[in-house]
Design a protein around this motif. Structure first.
Motif, PDB file in Angstrom:
ATOM      1  N   TYR A  67       8.127   4.755 -21.627  1.00 42.09           N
ATOM      2  CA  TYR A  67       9.363   4.047 -21.303  1.00 42.09           C
ATOM      3  C   TYR A  67      10.250   4.839 -20.341  1.00 42.09           C
ATOM      4  O   TYR A  67      10.774   4.276 -19.387  1.00 42.09           O
ATOM      5  N   VAL A  68      10.387   6.123 -20.588  1.00 33.86           N
ATOM      6  CA  VAL A  68      11.297   6.947 -19.777  1.00 33.86           C
ATOM      7  C   VAL A  68      10.910   6.994 -18.307  1.00 33.86           C
ATOM      8  O   VAL A  68      11.776   7.163 -17.436  1.00 33.86           O
ATOM      9  N   SER A  69       9.619   6.834 -18.026  1.00 33.31           N
ATOM     10  CA  SER A  69       9.159   6.894 -16.636  1.00 33.31           C
ATOM     11  C   SER A  69       8.775   5.521 -16.073  1.00 33.31           C
ATOM     12  O   SER A  69       8.281   5.445 -14.948  1.00 33.31           O
ATOM     13  N   ALA A  70       9.034   4.480 -16.825  1.00 29.17           N
ATOM     14  CA  ALA A  70       8.642   3.127 -16.405  1.00 29.17           C
ATOM     15  C   ALA A  70       9.589   2.572 -15.351  1.00 29.17           C
ATOM     16  O   ALA A  70      10.771   2.932 -15.293  1.00 29.17           O
ATOM     17  N   THR A  71       9.059   1.666 -14.562  1.00 29.27           N
ATOM     18  CA  THR A  71       9.882   0.947 -13.589  1.00 29.27           C
ATOM     19  C   THR A  71      10.776  -0.039 -14.331  1.00 29.27           C
ATOM     20  O   THR A  71      10.496  -0.394 -15.491  1.00 29.27           O
ATOM     21  N   PRO A  72      11.833  -0.520 -13.709  1.00 29.94           N
ATOM     22  CA  PRO A  72      12.682  -1.524 -14.363  1.00 29.94           C
ATOM     23  C   PRO A  72      11.898  -2.774 -14.786  1.00 29.94           C
ATOM     24  O   PRO A  72      12.155  -3.336 -15.854  1.00 29.94           O
ATOM     25  N   GLU A  73      10.926  -3.177 -13.982  1.00 28.99           N
ATOM     26  CA  GLU A  73      10.091  -4.341 -14.306  1.00 28.99           C
ATOM     27  C   GLU A  73       9.318  -4.106 -15.605  1.00 28.99           C
ATOM     28  O   GLU A  73       9.264  -4.977 -16.485  1.00 28.99           O
ATOM     29  N   VAL A  74       8.739  -2.931 -15.754  1.00 30.08           N
ATOM     30  CA  VAL A  74       7.979  -2.594 -16.953  1.00 30.08           C
ATOM     31  C   VAL A  74       8.915  -2.417 -18.141  1.00 30.08           C
ATOM     32  O   VAL A  74       8.634  -2.899 -19.248  1.00 30.08           O
ATOM     33  N   LYS A  75      10.049  -1.767 -17.924  1.00 30.03           N
ATOM     34  CA  LYS A  75      11.019  -1.600 -19.012  1.00 30.03           C
ATOM     35  C   LYS A  75      11.466  -2.945 -19.564  1.00 30.03           C
ATOM     36  O   LYS A  75      11.636  -3.102 -20.780  1.00 30.03           O
ATOM     37  N   ALA A  76      11.639  -3.926 -18.712  1.00 28.09           N
ATOM     38  CA  ALA A  76      12.062  -5.260 -19.168  1.00 28.09           C
ATOM     39  C   ALA A  76      11.016  -5.870 -20.101  1.00 28.09           C
ATOM     40  O   ALA A  76      11.360  -6.459 -21.139  1.00 28.09           O
ATOM     41  N   VAL A  77       9.744  -5.728 -19.751  1.00 32.90           N
ATOM     42  CA  VAL A  77       8.684  -6.251 -20.624  1.00 32.90           C
ATOM     43  C   VAL A  77       8.633  -5.443 -21.915  1.00 32.90           C
ATOM     44  O   VAL A  77       8.554  -6.017 -23.008  1.00 32.90           O
ATOM     45  N   PHE A  78       8.691  -4.127 -21.807  1.00 24.43           N
ATOM     46  CA  PHE A  78       8.688  -3.289 -23.005  1.00 24.43           C
ATOM     47  C   PHE A  78       9.855  -3.664 -23.919  1.00 24.43           C
ATOM     48  O   PHE A  78       9.695  -3.755 -25.138  1.00 24.43           O
ATOM     49  N   ASP A  79      11.031  -3.867 -23.352  1.00 20.80           N
ATOM     50  CA  ASP A  79      12.197  -4.248 -24.158  1.00 20.80           C
ATOM     51  C   ASP A  79      11.960  -5.576 -24.876  1.00 20.80           C
ATOM     52  O   ASP A  79      12.333  -5.728 -26.046  1.00 20.80           O
ATOM     53  N   ASP A  80      11.334  -6.535 -24.195  1.00 25.34           N
ATOM     54  CA  ASP A  80      11.053  -7.830 -24.815  1.00 25.34           C
ATOM     55  C   ASP A  80      10.037  -7.680 -25.947  1.00 25.34           C
ATOM     56  O   ASP A  80      10.191  -8.290 -27.009  1.00 25.34           O
ATOM     57  N   ILE A  81       9.017  -6.865 -25.739  1.00 23.26           N
ATOM     58  CA  ILE A  81       8.022  -6.620 -26.794  1.00 23.26           C
ATOM     59  C   ILE A  81       8.704  -6.010 -28.018  1.00 23.26           C
ATOM     60  O   ILE A  81       8.512  -6.471 -29.152  1.00 23.26           O
ATOM     61  N   LYS A  82       9.522  -4.995 -27.797  1.00 24.31           N
ATOM     62  CA  LYS A  82      10.197  -4.322 -28.918  1.00 24.31           C
ATOM     63  C   LYS A  82      11.133  -5.278 -29.646  1.00 24.31           C
ATOM     64  O   LYS A  82      11.152  -5.300 -30.881  1.00 24.31           O
ATOM     65  N   ALA A  83      11.877  -6.082 -28.895  1.00 20.87           N
ATOM     66  CA  ALA A  83      12.808  -7.029 -29.528  1.00 20.87           C
ATOM     67  C   ALA A  83      12.060  -8.119 -30.287  1.00 20.87           C
ATOM     68  O   ALA A  83      12.417  -8.454 -31.421  1.00 20.87           O
ATOM     69  N   THR A  84      11.012  -8.657 -29.680  1.00 21.78           N
ATOM     70  CA  THR A  84      10.248  -9.735 -30.309  1.00 21.78           C
ATOM     71  C   THR A  84       9.560  -9.265 -31.571  1.00 21.78           C
ATOM     72  O   THR A  84       9.546  -9.972 -32.581  1.00 21.78           O
ATOM     73  N   ARG A  85       9.016  -8.081 -31.531  1.00 16.08           N
ATOM     74  CA  ARG A  85       8.263  -7.555 -32.671  1.00 16.08           C
ATOM     75  C   ARG A  85       9.103  -6.727 -33.632  1.00 16.08           C
ATOM     76  O   ARG A  85       8.625  -6.356 -34.700  1.00 16.08           O
ATOM     77  N   GLY A  86      10.318  -6.400 -33.247  1.00 17.37           N
ATOM     78  CA  GLY A  86      11.175  -5.596 -34.111  1.00 17.37           C
ATOM     79  C   GLY A  86      10.630  -4.204 -34.336  1.00 17.37           C
ATOM     80  O   GLY A  86      10.652  -3.688 -35.456  1.00 17.37           O
ATOM     81  N   VAL A  87      10.132  -3.587 -33.251  1.00 21.30           N
ATOM     82  CA  VAL A  87       9.545  -2.252 -33.342  1.00 21.30           C
ATOM     83  C   VAL A  87      10.312  -1.296 -32.430  1.00 21.30           C
ATOM     84  O   VAL A  87      10.909  -1.718 -31.441  1.00 21.30           O
ATOM     85  N   PRO A  88      10.284  -0.002 -32.752  1.00 21.11           N
ATOM     86  CA  PRO A  88      11.023   0.960 -31.933  1.00 21.11           C
ATOM     87  C   PRO A  88      10.326   1.323 -30.622  1.00 21.11           C
ATOM     88  O   PRO A  88      10.963   1.820 -29.696  1.00 21.11           O
ATOM     89  N   ASP A  89       9.024   1.097 -30.535  1.00 23.97           N
ATOM     90  CA  ASP A  89       8.277   1.433 -29.324  1.00 23.97           C
ATOM     91  C   ASP A  89       7.113   0.459 -29.199  1.00 23.97           C
ATOM     92  O   ASP A  89       6.681  -0.145 -30.190  1.00 23.97           O
ATOM     93  N   VAL A  90       6.584   0.335 -28.001  1.00 21.14           N
ATOM     94  CA  VAL A  90       5.406  -0.516 -27.793  1.00 21.14           C
ATOM     95  C   VAL A  90       4.158   0.302 -28.109  1.00 21.14           C
ATOM     96  O   VAL A  90       4.170   1.533 -28.028  1.00 21.14           O
ATOM     97  N   ASN A  91       3.090  -0.383 -28.475  1.00 18.74           N
ATOM     98  CA  ASN A  91       1.871   0.353 -28.789  1.00 18.74           C
ATOM     99  C   ASN A  91       1.092   0.691 -27.521  1.00 18.74           C
ATOM    100  O   ASN A  91       1.450   0.280 -26.413  1.00 18.74           O
ATOM    101  N   ASN A  92       0.045   1.465 -27.694  1.00 16.31           N
ATOM    102  CA  ASN A  92      -0.702   1.992 -26.558  1.00 16.31           C
ATOM    103  C   ASN A  92      -1.274   0.924 -25.640  1.00 16.31           C
ATOM    104  O   ASN A  92      -1.349   1.124 -24.427  1.00 16.31           O
ATOM    105  N   PHE A  93      -1.704  -0.208 -26.172  1.00 15.79           N
ATOM    106  CA  PHE A  93      -2.262  -1.263 -25.323  1.00 15.79           C
ATOM    107  C   PHE A  93      -1.299  -1.602 -24.192  1.00 15.79           C
ATOM    108  O   PHE A  93      -1.676  -1.646 -23.018  1.00 15.79           O
ATOM    109  N   TRP A  94      -0.039  -1.830 -24.549  1.00 17.70           N
ATOM    110  CA  TRP A  94       0.960  -2.207 -23.548  1.00 17.70           C
ATOM    111  C   TRP A  94       1.248  -1.059 -22.591  1.00 17.70           C
ATOM    112  O   TRP A  94       1.441  -1.274 -21.396  1.00 17.70           O
ATOM    113  N   LYS A  95       1.268   0.159 -23.106  1.00 20.48           N
ATOM    114  CA  LYS A  95       1.531   1.317 -22.251  1.00 20.48           C
ATOM    115  C   LYS A  95       0.431   1.517 -21.210  1.00 20.48           C
ATOM    116  O   LYS A  95       0.708   1.919 -20.087  1.00 20.48           O
ATOM    117  N   TYR A  96      -0.785   1.232 -21.578  1.00 20.77           N
ATOM    118  CA  TYR A  96      -1.887   1.418 -20.628  1.00 20.77           C
ATOM    119  C   TYR A  96      -1.972   0.278 -19.622  1.00 20.77           C
ATOM    120  O   TYR A  96      -2.183   0.525 -18.434  1.00 20.77           O
TER     121      TYR A  96
END
Length: 130
Positions: A9-38
């Protein structure tokens, strides 16, 4: 071992951060799992895959547990250990018991066996099934 590196997350582009934020909000998790990071290494694939998964796995005619069970079955058949682990965890959160998991795997194993027999013997489809 993967040659790729996860997008954190810290090194992600704004576009990627937006998707990561949606994943975390939708799933109620503090971080995205490895699948999404890769897959975030290609932001269009990340956005498209998350959008499709989010739509398909939402509550609908099939409840979320049934969808997770189907996902496990397909993942076992496709030999995707990552997806088996991920969706088994999701199914457990949705209410899957050990007994349900055992029955699911019995059905998956039986379906794979009988599918191969039908293919091998080139069994024609019965007219009643058409």
């Amino acid at each position: 071992m993967s040659q790729q590196k996860p997008v954190e997350y810290v090194s992600a582009t704004p576009e990627v951060k937006a998707v990561f934020d949606d994943i975390k909000a939708t799933r109620g998790v503090p971080d995205v799992n490895n699948f999404w990071k890769y897959i975030a290494q290609h932001p269009p694939t990340l956005a498209r895959t998350w959008g499709s998964l989010k739509d398909i796995m939402a509550d609908g005619a099939l409840d979320p547990l049934v969808k997770e069970l189907i996902y496990i079955a397909v993942s076992v058949t496709n030999n995707c250990g990552y997806c088996v682990a991920s969706h088994t965890a999701g199914a457990r959160r949705a209410g899957m018991t050990d007994e349900m998991f055992g029955e699911l795997l019995a059905v998956v194993g039986m379906a794979n066996e009988t599918n191969r027999l039908a293919v091998g013997y080139r069994v024609p489809v019965d007219p009643a099934f058409e």
